[in-house]
Enzyme design. Structure first.
Site, PDB file in Angstrom:
ATOM      1  N   CYS A   8       0.420   5.528  -8.031  1.00  0.00           N
ATOM      2  CA  CYS A   8      -0.900   4.909  -8.204  1.00  0.00           C
ATOM      3  C   CYS A   8      -1.622   5.688  -9.295  1.00  0.00           C
ATOM      4  O   CYS A   8      -0.988   6.393 -10.076  1.00  0.00           O
ATOM      5  CB  CYS A   8      -1.675   4.822  -6.891  1.00  0.00           C
ATOM      6  SG  CYS A   8      -2.280   6.382  -6.226  1.00  0.00           S
ATOM      7  N   ARG A  14      -3.688   5.064  -2.627  1.00  0.00           N
ATOM      8  CA  ARG A  14      -2.622   4.103  -2.363  1.00  0.00           C
ATOM      9  C   ARG A  14      -1.240   4.725  -2.262  1.00  0.00           C
ATOM     10  O   ARG A  14      -0.502   4.444  -1.304  1.00  0.00           O
ATOM     11  CB  ARG A  14      -2.621   3.013  -3.446  1.00  0.00           C
ATOM     12  CG  ARG A  14      -3.896   2.188  -3.440  1.00  0.00           C
ATOM     13  CD  ARG A  14      -4.033   1.334  -4.678  1.00  0.00           C
ATOM     14  NE  ARG A  14      -4.312   2.194  -5.830  1.00  0.00           N
ATOM     15  CZ  ARG A  14      -4.412   1.764  -7.069  1.00  0.00           C
ATOM     16  NH1 ARG A  14      -4.222   0.477  -7.345  1.00  0.00           N
ATOM     17  NH2 ARG A  14      -4.688   2.593  -8.060  1.00  0.00           N
ATOM     18  N   ASP A 121      -7.367  -0.631  -5.774  1.00  0.00           N
ATOM     19  CA  ASP A 121      -7.678   0.762  -5.443  1.00  0.00           C
ATOM     20  C   ASP A 121      -8.924   0.800  -4.550  1.00  0.00           C
ATOM     21  O   ASP A 121      -9.990   0.331  -4.947  1.00  0.00           O
ATOM     22  CB  ASP A 121      -7.941   1.543  -6.733  1.00  0.00           C
ATOM     23  CG  ASP A 121      -8.013   3.043  -6.519  1.00  0.00           C
ATOM     24  OD1 ASP A 121      -8.101   3.487  -5.352  1.00  0.00           O
ATOM     25  OD2 ASP A 121      -7.978   3.773  -7.527  1.00  0.00           O
TER      26      ASP A 121
END
Length: 164
Positions: A8, A14, A121
């Site tokens: 990520c 994440r 996100d």
């Protein structure tokens, strides 16, 4: 041992959740002893713990990511990876450009189910948003586990028939 790298942006939301979830899923299968699963970020500060929302979302699933510390993608991590799964198309594109020798090993997480979409996100958002993100990642990993196993059996070339 096959190495899976989850990517990520800052490696605090994440990808740590995806790492924890995939480790948990692998532990329930024959893959546990054959897969090394880790995560990193394309940009950010190394050494940070997982975001509080990520910790909470994983604690709700009895997955402990409290020891996680952020890392930034490096040539060494990429070189060792057999499969690289990104949260966003921009991550995928950047890694394929920077590491062309690994181009055929980099996929968006959503490609596990034959689609291409970004995992939003949740940084700075509510715990509910972190939960939704964790649910989305978990669903993709559960549905995509056979695809991961299949791609890891393929040593070269395009692993994803849907992307041809």
């Amino acid at each position: 041992m096959k190495r899976i790298l989850l990517i990520c942006t800052a490696n605090i939301c994440r990808s740590p959740m995806a790492e924890g979830l995939l480790k948990e899923l692998a532990a329930l299968t024959v893959f546990a002893s054959n897969w090394h699963i880790e995560s990193a970020g394309t940009w950010g500060q190394p050494g940070l713990p997982a975001a509080a929302g990520s910790l909470s979302a994983m604690q709700a699933r009895n997955i402990d990511i409290s020891q996680h510390r952020s890392r930034i993608v490096s040539a060494a991590l990429i070189a060792e990876a057999d499969l690289i799964l990104t949260m966003e198309s921009g991550h995928k594109e950047a890694l394929q450009i920077e590491f062309p020798e690994k181009r055929d090993c980099v996929y968006q997480l959503s490609e596990l189910i034959g689609e291409e979409f970004d995992i939003e996100d949740p940084i700075g958002q509510s715990l509910q948003r972190f939960e939704r993100t964790a649910n989305e990642i978990e669903d993709l990993l559960i549905r995509g586990l056979p695809t991961i196993a299949s791609w890891l059996e393929t040593d070269s070339g395009n692993k994803n028939p849907a992307s041809k």
